[in-house]
Write a protein that holds these residues in place. Structure first.
Motif, PDB file in Angstrom:
ATOM      1  N   VAL A  19       0.835  -1.201   0.000  1.00  0.00           N
ATOM      2  CA  VAL A  19       0.000   0.000   0.000  1.00  0.00           C
ATOM      3  C   VAL A  19       0.870   1.252   0.000  1.00  0.00           C
ATOM      4  CG1 VAL A  19      -1.635   1.341   1.382  1.00  0.00           C
ATOM      5  CG2 VAL A  19      -2.008  -1.093   1.016  1.00  0.00           C
ATOM      6  N   ALA A  20       1.927   1.261   0.797  1.00  0.00           N
ATOM      7  CA  ALA A  20       2.811   2.423   0.855  1.00  0.00           C
ATOM      8  C   ALA A  20       3.495   2.660  -0.488  1.00  0.00           C
ATOM      9  CB  ALA A  20       3.852   2.240   1.953  1.00  0.00           C
ATOM     10  N   ALA A  21       3.946   1.605  -1.130  1.00  0.00           N
ATOM     11  CA  ALA A  21       4.606   1.751  -2.431  1.00  0.00           C
ATOM     12  C   ALA A  21       3.637   2.308  -3.470  1.00  0.00           C
ATOM     13  CB  ALA A  21       5.167   0.414  -2.894  1.00  0.00           C
ATOM     14  N   VAL A  22       2.421   1.808  -3.478  1.00  0.00           N
ATOM     15  CA  VAL A  22       1.422   2.294  -4.429  1.00  0.00           C
ATOM     16  C   VAL A  22       1.086   3.765  -4.157  1.00  0.00           C
ATOM     17  CG1 VAL A  22      -1.010   2.060  -5.115  1.00  0.00           C
ATOM     18  CG2 VAL A  22       0.443   0.037  -4.960  1.00  0.00           C
ATOM     19  N   LEU A  23       0.938   4.132  -2.886  1.00  0.00           N
ATOM     20  CA  LEU A  23       0.620   5.513  -2.547  1.00  0.00           C
ATOM     21  C   LEU A  23       1.750   6.466  -2.917  1.00  0.00           C
ATOM     22  CD1 LEU A  23      -1.139   5.194   0.928  1.00  0.00           C
ATOM     23  CD2 LEU A  23      -2.175   5.779  -1.257  1.00  0.00           C
ATOM     24  N   ALA A  91      -0.113  19.665  -3.522  1.00  0.00           N
ATOM     25  CA  ALA A  91      -0.882  18.839  -2.588  1.00  0.00           C
ATOM     26  C   ALA A  91      -0.553  17.363  -2.771  1.00  0.00           C
ATOM     27  CB  ALA A  91      -2.372  19.083  -2.777  1.00  0.00           C
ATOM     28  N   SER A  92      -0.390  16.942  -4.012  1.00  0.00           N
ATOM     29  CA  SER A  92      -0.047  15.548  -4.284  1.00  0.00           C
ATOM     30  C   SER A  92       1.348  15.210  -3.762  1.00  0.00           C
ATOM     31  CB  SER A  92      -0.137  15.271  -5.782  1.00  0.00           C
ATOM     32  OG  SER A  92       0.119  13.923  -6.052  1.00  0.00           O
ATOM     33  N   PHE A  93       2.305  16.133  -3.943  1.00  0.00           N
ATOM     34  CA  PHE A  93       3.640  15.907  -3.399  1.00  0.00           C
ATOM     35  C   PHE A  93       3.601  15.864  -1.874  1.00  0.00           C
ATOM     36  CE2 PHE A  93       5.349  17.922  -7.461  1.00  0.00           C
ATOM     37  CZ  PHE A  93       5.634  16.687  -8.024  1.00  0.00           C
ATOM     38  N   THR A  94       2.748  16.684  -1.275  1.00  0.00           N
ATOM     39  CA  THR A  94       2.600  16.670   0.178  1.00  0.00           C
ATOM     40  C   THR A  94       2.041  15.334   0.651  1.00  0.00           C
ATOM     41  OG1 THR A  94       2.236  19.059   0.177  1.00  0.00           O
ATOM     42  CG2 THR A  94       1.503  17.848   2.125  1.00  0.00           C
ATOM     43  N   LEU A  95       1.030  14.818  -0.055  1.00  0.00           N
ATOM     44  CA  LEU A  95       0.483  13.505   0.306  1.00  0.00           C
ATOM     45  C   LEU A  95       1.520  12.405   0.143  1.00  0.00           C
ATOM     46  CD1 LEU A  95      -3.094  13.760  -1.236  1.00  0.00           C
ATOM     47  CD2 LEU A  95      -2.467  13.759   1.183  1.00  0.00           C
ATOM     48  N   GLY A  97       4.770  12.808   0.585  1.00  0.00           N
ATOM     49  CA  GLY A  97       5.630  12.945   1.752  1.00  0.00           C
ATOM     50  C   GLY A  97       4.964  12.434   3.020  1.00  0.00           C
ATOM     51  N   LEU A  98       3.666  12.677   3.156  1.00  0.00           N
ATOM     52  CA  LEU A  98       2.951  12.170   4.327  1.00  0.00           C
ATOM     53  C   LEU A  98       2.881  10.648   4.331  1.00  0.00           C
ATOM     54  CD1 LEU A  98       0.032  14.741   4.660  1.00  0.00           C
ATOM     55  CD2 LEU A  98       2.028  14.474   6.152  1.00  0.00           C
ATOM     56  N   ALA A  99       2.767  10.041   3.155  1.00  0.00           N
ATOM     57  CA  ALA A  99       2.774   8.578   3.081  1.00  0.00           C
ATOM     58  C   ALA A  99       4.124   8.024   3.534  1.00  0.00           C
ATOM     59  CB  ALA A  99       2.451   8.114   1.661  1.00  0.00           C
ATOM     60  N   VAL A 100       5.194   8.680   3.130  1.00  0.00           N
ATOM     61  CA  VAL A 100       6.531   8.256   3.569  1.00  0.00           C
ATOM     62  C   VAL A 100       6.671   8.456   5.079  1.00  0.00           C
ATOM     63  CG1 VAL A 100       8.992   8.772   3.409  1.00  0.00           C
ATOM     64  CG2 VAL A 100       7.615   8.645   1.336  1.00  0.00           C
ATOM     65  N   LEU A 101       6.238   9.605   5.561  1.00  0.00           N
ATOM     66  CA  LEU A 101       6.312   9.885   6.986  1.00  0.00           C
ATOM     67  C   LEU A 101       5.481   8.893   7.790  1.00  0.00           C
ATOM     68  CD1 LEU A 101       7.418  11.830   9.138  1.00  0.00           C
ATOM     69  CD2 LEU A 101       5.348  13.184   8.825  1.00  0.00           C
ATOM     70  N   GLY A 102       4.297   8.551   7.285  1.00  0.00           N
ATOM     71  CA  GLY A 102       3.462   7.550   7.948  1.00  0.00           C
ATOM     72  C   GLY A 102       4.140   6.189   8.017  1.00  0.00           C
ATOM     73  N   GLY A 103       4.822   5.808   6.948  1.00  0.00           N
ATOM     74  CA  GLY A 103       5.563   4.548   6.974  1.00  0.00           C
ATOM     75  C   GLY A 103       6.683   4.563   7.991  1.00  0.00           C
TER      76      GLY A 103
END
Length: 110
Positions: A19-23, A91-95, A97-103
């Motif tokens: 899921v993280a890779a896809v996001l 906004a997409s770049f922010t999301l 980065g947030l996906a990476v931070l969440g991981g």
């Protein structure tokens, strides 16, 4: 010696990684596409490597920058649409980065 494998934990890690890779890849690709639609084509200057990769010449870099500028001028979007695409790209770049931070938080806090 008896080794047991927690298959549920294995499946959880596999699903989280997938899921993280896809996001991350998806948000980055969408952001890059919107950035181009907004007329902000990223042109990367060539780097110097020692016999590892063939590097484009300065002439080719100028030609790529000229082509990017020409493509930006031919953009059929209105100014409002370009601004919306630019904000959406950020906004997409922010999301992404947030996906990476969440991981990273999943790794650290688990």
């Amino acid at each position: 010696m008896n080794i047991t494998i927690d298959w549920i934990a294995f499946v959880e890690v596999f699903a989280a990684a997938l899921v993280a890779a896809v996001l991350v890849v998806g948000f980055y690709a969408i952001g890059l596409r919107l950035l181009v639609r907004a007329g902000r084509v990223p042109v990367v200057a060539p780097a110097e490597f020692t016999d590892a990769i063939t590097v484009i010449s300065e002439k080719e870099a100028r030609r790529a920058a000229k082509a990017a500028a020409k493509a930006a001028k031919k953009n059929p979007l209105t100014d409002g649409q370009k601004i919306f695409a630019l904000i959406s790209a950020y906004a997409s770049f922010t999301l992404c980065g947030l996906a990476v931070l969440g991981g990273l938080l999943l790794i650290v806090l688990k």
